[in-house]
Design a protein around this motif. Structure first.
Motif, PDB file in Angstrom:
ATOM      1  N   UNK A 156      46.418  28.971  45.297  1.00  8.06           N
ATOM      2  CA  UNK A 156      45.644  27.977  46.037  1.00  8.06           C
ATOM      3  C   UNK A 156      45.459  28.375  47.499  1.00  8.06           C
ATOM      4  N   UNK A 157      46.511  28.875  48.099  1.00 10.66           N
ATOM      5  CA  UNK A 157      46.493  29.156  49.539  1.00 10.66           C
ATOM      6  C   UNK A 157      45.829  30.478  49.893  1.00 10.66           C
ATOM      7  N   UNK A 158      45.671  31.372  48.923  1.00 16.74           N
ATOM      8  CA  UNK A 158      45.086  32.680  49.213  1.00 16.74           C
ATOM      9  C   UNK A 158      43.581  32.641  48.970  1.00 16.74           C
ATOM     10  N   UNK A 159      42.841  32.544  50.050  1.00 13.02           N
ATOM     11  CA  UNK A 159      41.392  32.379  49.943  1.00 13.02           C
ATOM     12  C   UNK A 159      40.691  33.594  49.341  1.00 13.02           C
ATOM     13  N   UNK A 160      41.371  34.736  49.294  1.00  7.75           N
ATOM     14  CA  UNK A 160      40.744  35.929  48.722  1.00  7.75           C
ATOM     15  C   UNK A 160      40.498  35.776  47.226  1.00  7.75           C
ATOM     16  N   UNK A 161      41.182  34.822  46.573  1.00  5.67           N
ATOM     17  CA  UNK A 161      40.995  34.603  45.150  1.00  5.67           C
ATOM     18  C   UNK A 161      39.805  33.683  44.855  1.00  5.67           C
ATOM     19  N   UNK A 162      39.193  33.117  45.891  1.00  3.36           N
ATOM     20  CA  UNK A 162      38.149  32.116  45.709  1.00  3.36           C
ATOM     21  C   UNK A 162      36.816  32.634  46.238  1.00  3.36           C
ATOM     22  N   UNK A 163      35.732  31.949  45.870  1.00  5.94           N
ATOM     23  CA  UNK A 163      34.440  32.323  46.434  1.00  5.94           C
ATOM     24  C   UNK A 163      34.425  32.067  47.937  1.00  5.94           C
ATOM     25  N   UNK A 164      33.534  32.709  48.662  1.00  2.00           N
ATOM     26  CA  UNK A 164      33.619  32.747  50.118  1.00  2.00           C
ATOM     27  C   UNK A 164      33.524  31.372  50.770  1.00  2.00           C
ATOM     28  N   UNK A 209      37.257  25.866  44.751  1.00  2.44           N
ATOM     29  CA  UNK A 209      38.513  25.193  45.078  1.00  2.44           C
ATOM     30  C   UNK A 209      38.275  23.708  45.368  1.00  2.44           C
ATOM     31  N   UNK A 210      37.173  23.407  46.015  1.00  2.00           N
ATOM     32  CA  UNK A 210      36.870  22.000  46.312  1.00  2.00           C
ATOM     33  C   UNK A 210      36.587  21.219  45.026  1.00  2.00           C
ATOM     34  N   UNK A 211      35.945  21.877  44.052  1.00  6.05           N
ATOM     35  CA  UNK A 211      35.713  21.205  42.772  1.00  6.05           C
ATOM     36  C   UNK A 211      37.031  20.830  42.099  1.00  6.05           C
ATOM     37  N   UNK A 265      45.542  45.152  35.040  1.00  3.67           N
ATOM     38  CA  UNK A 265      45.431  43.717  35.290  1.00  3.67           C
ATOM     39  C   UNK A 265      45.327  43.489  36.788  1.00  3.67           C
ATOM     40  N   UNK A 266      44.121  43.161  37.250  1.00  6.03           N
ATOM     41  CA  UNK A 266      43.839  43.024  38.682  1.00  6.03           C
ATOM     42  C   UNK A 266      43.620  41.560  39.016  1.00  6.03           C
ATOM     43  N   UNK A 267      44.480  40.997  39.843  1.00  3.43           N
ATOM     44  CA  UNK A 267      44.383  39.580  40.196  1.00  3.43           C
ATOM     45  C   UNK A 267      43.121  39.281  40.999  1.00  3.43           C
ATOM     46  N   UNK A 268      42.539  40.289  41.636  1.00  2.00           N
ATOM     47  CA  UNK A 268      41.344  40.076  42.449  1.00  2.00           C
ATOM     48  C   UNK A 268      40.051  40.168  41.639  1.00  2.00           C
ATOM     49  N   UNK A 269      40.158  40.458  40.351  1.00  5.26           N
ATOM     50  CA  UNK A 269      38.960  40.509  39.520  1.00  5.26           C
ATOM     51  C   UNK A 269      39.198  39.752  38.218  1.00  5.26           C
ATOM     52  N   UNK A 270      39.716  38.526  38.357  1.00  4.34           N
ATOM     53  CA  UNK A 270      40.018  37.715  37.186  1.00  4.34           C
ATOM     54  C   UNK A 270      38.762  37.039  36.651  1.00  4.34           C
ATOM     55  N   UNK A 271      38.852  36.540  35.456  1.00  2.52           N
ATOM     56  CA  UNK A 271      37.709  35.983  34.746  1.00  2.52           C
ATOM     57  C   UNK A 271      38.176  34.734  33.993  1.00  2.52           C
ATOM     58  N   UNK A 272      37.245  33.886  33.580  1.00  3.74           N
ATOM     59  CA  UNK A 272      37.643  32.713  32.799  1.00  3.74           C
ATOM     60  C   UNK A 272      38.287  33.136  31.484  1.00  3.74           C
ATOM     61  N   UNK A 273      39.370  32.481  31.107  1.00  5.21           N
ATOM     62  CA  UNK A 273      40.061  32.832  29.871  1.00  5.21           C
ATOM     63  C   UNK A 273      40.361  31.578  29.059  1.00  5.21           C
TER      64      UNK A 273
END
Length: 326
Positions: A32-40, A45-47, A214-222
């Motif tokens: 949640x706190x790492x903005x690099x995992x979210x869209x710019x 995250x707001x949704x 397994x790259x946390x920065x390129x995750x996808x819906x699962x």
């Protein structure tokens, strides 16, 4: 195969090694706190935030359940035929929300899976020796890099039928037929009961990443990770072809053993407890748990209610100190 058993591992295995990293609350907060995992613009995250009381970070399976219910509702509305092409049941946000939720869950599971920890050598050695000797089944309720990497490194699990444990995923992907024993094979089953961030789909075929891919920065819906409230875990399992297959094979695994050894499992998943309770009259249950879980009397009462009989409970300061394999 003599003395084959069913070994079930919960998240307590990871917690016994590093309770900070393997804490679900910490993992939810870290992502949640790492903005690099979210869209710019943090729109996704707001949704998610709108579904959580007080618009805070998800902090538990209860909070994740709210996301699950919202996503299921969106998927239901998407499937209703539109009478008028200009009228839609959902906004653009509603259409994308199920994937937003699945991606968040996948990132959290990937964070838990991506670590440099390993099993204590003494515990690992005895576990591997036992599986090689008995082909005992292994079922996991966590995202089990600790076990999986050890099994790969020590040829417990290989591509195809050559290992002591088979999970049905070959280079060509998952197929339930890959779990069938042919030509005298007597391997055990390796059942990822709550899924894994290693699973991914390509043209409706389920494959498994290697951990170093397994790259946390390129995750996808699962769709193949169970991370929601207890009361809705079964619906996630039933919607996943690979997970529902593993649960069917858990029935077969139980039929082949006289004893079930459960490591680091809180006992809170009703869907698992009900299945185990069906076998209480003919199986021995051994519970290996942290000695901070409660007094023996309290835990005996709890497990007797859940399993239909009093199990043999072994409480340890660290569950990886377990040695009574025979």
């Amino acid at each position: 195969m003599q003395n084959r058993k069913l070994l079930i591992f919960g998240n307590g295995l990871g917690m016994s090694i590093d309770p900070n990293h393997f804490s679900l609350v910490n993992a939810l907060r870290h992502v949640w706190d790492n903005t690099c995992y979210w869209n710019h613009d943090l729109k996704d995250r707001r949704l998610i935030q709108r579904c959580i009381p007080f618009h805070q970070c998800p902090q538990s399976e209860d909070d994740m359940d709210r996301l699950h219910l919202a996503a299921v509702s969106c998927n239901f509305l998407k499937e209703i035929p539109r009478l008028d092409q200009d009228v839609d049941w959902l906004s653009h946000n509603g259409h994308t929300f199920p994937e937003v939720t699945q991606k968040y869950i996948h990132i959290v599971a990937t964070y838990l899976c991506n670590n440099s920890f390993s099993l204590p050598i003494k515990f690992e050695t005895k576990l591997l020796e036992f599986i090689k000797r008995t082909n005992s089944h292994v079922a996991t309720l966590n995202y089990d890099k600790l076990l999986y990497e050890s099994f790969i490194r020590n040829d417990i699990t290989t591509d195809g039928y050559q290992g002591h444990l088979v999970d049905g995923i070959w280079r060509r992907g998952f197929n339930e037929n890959n779990l069938e024993r042919y030509r005298g094979n007597d391997f055990g089953y390796y059942l990822h009961l709550h899924g894994s961030p290693l699973f991914y789909e390509n043209e409706d075929i389920i494959y498994k990443h290697r951990h170093n891919n397994l790259d946390i920065n390129s995750c996808y819906p699962s769709k193949h990770i169970v991370l929601t409230h207890i009361k809705h875990k079964l619906s996630v399992i039933s919607s996943s072809r690979i997970l529902s297959t593993y649960w069917r094979y858990l029935h077969l695994a139980l039929a082949e053993v006289d004893e079930v050894i459960i490591f680091g499992y809180s006992g809170l998943d009703d869907h698992l407890n009900k299945l185990l309770r069906m076998h209480h009259s003919c199986k021995k249950f051994t519970i290996v748990e942290w000695n901070g879980s409660g007094t023996i009397n309290v835990r005996n009462d709890f497990w007797e209610k859940e399993l239909g009989k009093q199990p043999h409970i072994i409480q340890l300061p660290n569950i990886t100190e377990f040695e009574d394999w025979d």
